[in-house]
Design a protein around this motif. Structure first.
Motif, PDB file in Angstrom:
ATOM      1  N   ASP A  10       0.813  -1.219   0.000  1.00  0.00           N
ATOM      2  CA  ASP A  10       0.000   0.000   0.000  1.00  0.00           C
ATOM      3  C   ASP A  10       0.844   1.265   0.000  1.00  0.00           C
ATOM      4  O   ASP A  10       0.520   2.240  -0.684  1.00  0.00           O
ATOM      5  CB  ASP A  10      -0.941   0.027   1.208  1.00  0.00           C
ATOM      6  N   ALA A  11       1.941   1.253   0.740  1.00  0.00           N
ATOM      7  CA  ALA A  11       2.804   2.440   0.820  1.00  0.00           C
ATOM      8  C   ALA A  11       3.465   2.711  -0.537  1.00  0.00           C
ATOM      9  O   ALA A  11       3.585   3.872  -0.943  1.00  0.00           O
ATOM     10  CB  ALA A  11       3.868   2.254   1.902  1.00  0.00           C
ATOM     11  N   VAL A  12       3.863   1.671  -1.244  1.00  0.00           N
ATOM     12  CA  VAL A  12       4.478   1.834  -2.564  1.00  0.00           C
ATOM     13  C   VAL A  12       3.438   2.369  -3.541  1.00  0.00           C
ATOM     14  O   VAL A  12       3.715   3.280  -4.329  1.00  0.00           O
ATOM     15  CB  VAL A  12       5.075   0.506  -3.071  1.00  0.00           C
ATOM     16  N   GLN A  14       0.788   4.176  -2.858  1.00  0.00           N
ATOM     17  CA  GLN A  14       0.539   5.584  -2.534  1.00  0.00           C
ATOM     18  C   GLN A  14       1.686   6.470  -2.996  1.00  0.00           C
ATOM     19  O   GLN A  14       1.463   7.591  -3.471  1.00  0.00           O
ATOM     20  CB  GLN A  14       0.303   5.745  -1.040  1.00  0.00           C
ATOM     21  N   PHE A  15       2.913   5.975  -2.889  1.00  0.00           N
ATOM     22  CA  PHE A  15       4.068   6.732  -3.367  1.00  0.00           C
ATOM     23  C   PHE A  15       3.973   6.962  -4.872  1.00  0.00           C
ATOM     24  O   PHE A  15       4.107   8.093  -5.356  1.00  0.00           O
ATOM     25  CB  PHE A  15       5.367   6.002  -3.020  1.00  0.00           C
ATOM     26  N   TYR A  16       3.733   5.891  -5.643  1.00  0.00           N
ATOM     27  CA  TYR A  16       3.604   6.018  -7.098  1.00  0.00           C
ATOM     28  C   TYR A  16       2.411   6.901  -7.467  1.00  0.00           C
ATOM     29  O   TYR A  16       2.457   7.645  -8.443  1.00  0.00           O
ATOM     30  CB  TYR A  16       3.485   4.659  -7.766  1.00  0.00           C
ATOM     31  N   GLN A  17       1.352   6.819  -6.684  1.00  0.00           N
ATOM     32  CA  GLN A  17       0.178   7.659  -6.924  1.00  0.00           C
ATOM     33  C   GLN A  17       0.531   9.136  -6.740  1.00  0.00           C
ATOM     34  O   GLN A  17       0.153   9.977  -7.556  1.00  0.00           O
ATOM     35  CB  GLN A  17      -0.932   7.244  -5.965  1.00  0.00           C
ATOM     36  N   LEU A  26      -0.332  11.339 -14.078  1.00  0.00           N
ATOM     37  CA  LEU A  26      -0.043   9.993 -14.581  1.00  0.00           C
ATOM     38  C   LEU A  26      -0.656   8.943 -13.664  1.00  0.00           C
ATOM     39  O   LEU A  26      -0.724   9.120 -12.447  1.00  0.00           O
ATOM     40  CB  LEU A  26       1.464   9.758 -14.675  1.00  0.00           C
ATOM     41  N   SER A  27      -1.052   7.833 -14.243  1.00  0.00           N
ATOM     42  CA  SER A  27      -1.604   6.732 -13.450  1.00  0.00           C
ATOM     43  C   SER A  27      -0.496   6.005 -12.692  1.00  0.00           C
ATOM     44  O   SER A  27       0.679   6.076 -13.062  1.00  0.00           O
ATOM     45  CB  SER A  27      -2.325   5.739 -14.362  1.00  0.00           C
ATOM     46  N   VAL A  28      -0.893   5.296 -11.666  1.00  0.00           N
ATOM     47  CA  VAL A  28       0.057   4.474 -10.911  1.00  0.00           C
ATOM     48  C   VAL A  28       0.712   3.469 -11.851  1.00  0.00           C
ATOM     49  O   VAL A  28       1.924   3.240 -11.787  1.00  0.00           O
ATOM     50  CB  VAL A  28      -0.652   3.748  -9.745  1.00  0.00           C
ATOM     51  N   GLU A  29      -0.081   2.896 -12.743  1.00  0.00           N
ATOM     52  CA  GLU A  29       0.441   1.910 -13.684  1.00  0.00           C
ATOM     53  C   GLU A  29       1.522   2.511 -14.579  1.00  0.00           C
ATOM     54  O   GLU A  29       2.545   1.872 -14.827  1.00  0.00           O
ATOM     55  CB  GLU A  29      -0.695   1.340 -14.543  1.00  0.00           C
TER      56      GLU A  29
END
Length: 55
Positions: A10-12, A14-17, A26-29
């Motif tokens: 979840d933390a990763v 949220q970071f990418y988000q 940009l999307s997380v993907e």
């Protein structure tokens, strides 16, 4: 193009988000794909450099 599925902590996620939001939405993907592509490039360069040093 192939699709893969990965699980992120979840933390990763949220970071990418957050990174994606700061990069213009940009999307997380997309952020994760860009990060993996950059890492692959760096690993390739390191492997080539190591090969050149070893002869």
């Amino acid at each position: 193009m192939k699709k893969i599925t990965i699980s992120l902590d979840d933390a990763v996620y949220q970071f990418y988000q957050s990174v994606g939001k700061n990069a213009g939405g940009l999307s997380v993907e997309q952020v994760a794909a860009d990060a993996l592509f950059k890492l692959a490039g760096e690993l390739s360069l390191n492997a080539l450099h190591k090969k050149n040093i070893q002869g």
